[in-house]
Design a protein around this motif. Structure first.
Motif, PDB file in Angstrom:
ATOM      1  N   ARG A  16       2.465  -3.560   8.327  1.00 44.08           N
ATOM      2  CA  ARG A  16       1.288  -3.957   7.476  1.00 44.08           C
ATOM      3  C   ARG A  16       0.503  -3.121   8.067  1.00 44.08           C
ATOM      4  O   ARG A  16       0.043  -2.526   6.611  1.00 44.08           O
ATOM      5  N   ASP A  38       1.116  -0.556   4.966  1.00 46.75           N
ATOM      6  CA  ASP A  38       1.192  -1.484   3.549  1.00 46.75           C
ATOM      7  C   ASP A  38       0.183  -1.011   3.330  1.00 46.75           C
ATOM      8  O   ASP A  38      -0.172  -1.105   2.124  1.00 46.75           O
ATOM      9  N   PHE A  39      -0.828  -1.259   3.986  1.00 50.78           N
ATOM     10  CA  PHE A  39      -2.176  -1.718   3.484  1.00 50.78           C
ATOM     11  C   PHE A  39      -3.151   0.007   3.369  1.00 50.78           C
ATOM     12  O   PHE A  39      -3.225  -0.360   1.994  1.00 50.78           O
ATOM     13  N   ASN A  77      -0.631   1.960   1.840  1.00 47.24           N
ATOM     14  CA  ASN A  77      -0.365   1.988   0.688  1.00 47.24           C
ATOM     15  C   ASN A  77      -0.749   1.530  -0.405  1.00 47.24           C
ATOM     16  O   ASN A  77      -1.427   1.973  -1.912  1.00 47.24           O
ATOM     17  N   ARG A  78      -0.879  -0.120  -0.383  1.00 47.35           N
ATOM     18  CA  ARG A  78      -1.976  -0.797  -0.973  1.00 47.35           C
ATOM     19  C   ARG A  78      -3.428   0.418  -1.935  1.00 47.35           C
ATOM     20  O   ARG A  78      -3.791   0.777  -2.916  1.00 47.35           O
ATOM     21  N   PHE A  79      -3.646   0.859  -0.340  1.00 46.19           N
ATOM     22  CA  PHE A  79      -5.162   1.123  -0.492  1.00 46.19           C
ATOM     23  C   PHE A  79      -5.429   2.155  -1.886  1.00 46.19           C
ATOM     24  O   PHE A  79      -6.255   2.385  -2.113  1.00 46.19           O
ATOM     25  N   ALA A 104      -2.805   3.292  -3.822  1.00 51.86           N
ATOM     26  CA  ALA A 104      -2.558   2.719  -4.927  1.00 51.86           C
ATOM     27  C   ALA A 104      -3.929   2.265  -5.503  1.00 51.86           C
ATOM     28  O   ALA A 104      -4.229   2.684  -7.136  1.00 51.86           O
ATOM     29  N   ASP A 105      -4.138   1.749  -5.135  1.00 48.54           N
ATOM     30  CA  ASP A 105      -5.001   0.532  -5.682  1.00 48.54           C
ATOM     31  C   ASP A 105      -7.044   1.845  -6.400  1.00 48.54           C
ATOM     32  O   ASP A 105      -7.098   1.594  -7.157  1.00 48.54           O
ATOM     33  N   GLU A 118     -11.002  -2.116   7.578  1.00 44.37           N
ATOM     34  CA  GLU A 118      -9.371  -2.524   7.443  1.00 44.37           C
ATOM     35  C   GLU A 118      -9.520  -2.754   9.346  1.00 44.37           C
ATOM     36  O   GLU A 118      -9.562  -2.590   9.677  1.00 44.37           O
ATOM     37  N   GLU A 161     -10.329 -11.455  -2.817  1.00 44.83           N
ATOM     38  CA  GLU A 161      -9.155 -10.391  -2.745  1.00 44.83           C
ATOM     39  C   GLU A 161     -10.163  -9.270  -3.753  1.00 44.83           C
ATOM     40  O   GLU A 161     -10.823  -8.833  -3.963  1.00 44.83           O
ATOM     41  N   ARG A 162      -9.642  -8.244  -2.914  1.00 44.85           N
ATOM     42  CA  ARG A 162     -10.138  -7.105  -3.898  1.00 44.85           C
ATOM     43  C   ARG A 162      -9.648  -7.156  -4.872  1.00 44.85           C
ATOM     44  O   ARG A 162      -8.424  -7.172  -5.581  1.00 44.85           O
TER      45      ARG A 162
END
Ligand code: ADP
Ligand code: MG
Length: 477
Positions: free
Chosen positions: A244, A247-248, A250-252, A254-255, A311, A419-420
């Motif tokens: 998790r 994931d967080f 990676n998403r962060f 990328a975002d 986070e 949501e972000r």
């Protein structure tokens, strides 16, 4: 980890073999002691028989009896395949009648000590030494014939210990050897059984060592022994949490990259334009535009960092301290007054009379309140009203509510705006869509719950955050 099984195997074996070997030693001692006893009972009887035979050769005489035993008869009587025999007969007063005078006279033989009568009347049996050799000896007083008043002589027969100790050891061996065999077999069975039993662990080890460092899928537990299962479950749980977090992150990343690309390109384009300008006034105008863009960019970067800092995994690093929500909310609200006046917004505060102590991280709580007040002022029409309220909710939680006069947020969007990067369509104000995501993260770190409802007066929205009161309900710091 690599040498784990042999170690366990060896440990189990030593636990098993240690006590068994000790038992075997005790058993050997006991067996030797018992067999020696029975061997003595058997051979002592024969020794006593020889003594009686010798006495049969004693004839009455004057002044004392005589021993009439030819050398041949003596040889036959004392013949033995394994041991040497000696005898001595005296008249009962110490006067030697015949035999080996190397044997100690009866007066010198022990009355007490390691002797026994072995059920043979007044005969006594005991261990002694004769010319440096250990012997078993019988010592008895016997009448020379059955007639009443017949003279009594003292006879002694000694025998070396060869056949006795051989028989004793043979008995011991017949008891101990099968046991030793049994122990060796048990050790082999344990060794094999344990190595078979450890097979699932070996497979488990390979399942872990063979996987890629990116593979965080749970380890298959169907083949895992019950004893290790909780450990594997814990490892799986840890991997799920790691997954998790990854994931967080990676998403962060990328975002963040995506969100930063546009403003940075914009900034570059603006700089290129400004470089082409010759008119100082227009250069100044471009610079002013650049300043605004850079300001927006810096706010975005700040919010991205804040998002990363808060986070869910940050929970371990957050230090919650007792804090009076009432006083703190008032203090933060006051800081917004100049800004609200500039935007012609009526900023109000409604608190309670007494402190409401919660466990909070000061800086993070300030960021939460700032984001909510910022939104309320930003999205309200000028001339509107923003109210910060602190109160005890019906369920005993301490509530912080910020109401505004802005456009009502549609029910369908009330979840998603947290949501972000999510922003409502048609929002003209500047923003990144990160503010409420940060609010939501910080609330989670405080164990608080957020709700969003229409304002009680029917115009605008109310964002409420409900904090659990400090456990001991202690006074304000
Ligand atoms: N008080 C409010 N009144 C009306 N709309 C709001 C309010 N607060 C937030 N919103 C809406 O939710 C969106 C997300 O808010 P936020 O996460 O703070 O991001 P940002 O303010 O950077 O856009 C905003 O773009 C806006 O459309
Ligand atoms: Mg905002």
């Amino acid at each position: 980890m690599t040498r784990a099984e042999p170690r366990l195997q060896r440990k189990l074996l030593s636990w098993l073999l240690g006590p068994l070997m000790l038992l075997l030693v005790l058993d050997t001692v006991a067996a030797y002691w018992t067999s020696q006893r029975f061997v003595n009972i058997a051979y002592d009887r024969a020794l006593h028989e020889i003594a009686r035979e010798i006495v049969l050769h004693v004839k009455a005489g004057s002044p004392q009896p005589r021993l009439e035993l030819s050398q041949t008869a003596a040889d036959i009587l004392l013949m033995d395949a394994d041991d040497r025999l000696f005898f001595r007969v005296d008249a009962g007063n110490g006067a030697l009648l015949g035999g080996d005078d190397g044997l100690p006279p009866p007066s010198a033989t022990p009355v007490h000590g390691r002797g026994s009568s072995n059920g043979n009347g007044n005969a006594r049996f005991f261990e002694s030494t004769l010319r440096g050799e250990p012997v078993r000896m019988v010592s008895a007083r016997m009448p020379i014939d059955e007639t009443a008043g017949a003279p009594v002589v003292h006879v002694q027969v000694a025998e070396t210990l060869n056949k006795r100790s051989r028989l004793a050891w043979e008995v011991v061996a017949s008891v101990v050897l099968p046991q030793l065999l049994l122990i060796v077999m048990a050790a082999m069975v344990v060794w094999l059984g344990v190595s078979r039993g450890l097979d699932p662990l070996k497979r488990l080890r390979h399942a872990v060592s063979d996987r890629s460092h990116l593979d965080l899928s749970p380890i298959d537990t169907h083949d895992v022994p019950g004893e290790v299962r909780p450990l594997v479950d814990e490892v799986n749980d840890l991997m799920a949490r790691l997954g998790r977090t990854f994931d967080f992150q990676n998403r962060f990343v990328a975002d963040a990259a995506h969100q930063l690309k546009t403003p940075v390109s914009g900034l570059k384009a603006q700089i290129e334009l400004a470089l082409r300008e010759n008119d100082p006034d227009r250069v100044r105008h471009s610079l002013a535009q650049l300043y605004l863009s850079a300001d927006r960019l810096s706010r975005l970067v700040r919010q991205l960092l804040s998002l990363a800092r808060n986070e869910p995994g940050a929970l371990d690093t957050v230090q919650l301290q007792p804090l009076d929500l009432n006083a703190f909310a008032l203090e933060v609200s006051m800081e917004w007054v100049p800004h609200a006046i500039k935007r012609d917004i009526d900023l109000g505060f409604e608190g309670v009379e007494h402190p409401l102590v919660i466990d909070a991280d000061r800086d993070r709580l300030r960021e939460l309140i700032n984001n909510l007040i910022d939104n309320a002022i930003r999205y309200s029409e000028s001339g509107g009203r923003v109210t910060v309220r602190v109160a005890i909710a019906a369920d005993g939680q301490y509530g912080l509510a910020i109401s505004d006069d802005g456009p009502s947020i549609p029910v369908a969007e009330r979840q998603r705006i947290f949501e972000r990067f999510h922003r409502l369509l048609g929002t003209h104000e500047d923003g990144s869509g990160l503010g409420l995501a940060i609010v939501s993260e910080i609330a989670t770190l405080h164990g608080a719950r957020i709700s969003l409802e229409e304002d009680v007066d029917g115009v605008g929205n109310t964002f409420s955050v409900f904090f659990p009161p400090r456990r001991d309900g202690g006074a304000a710091p």
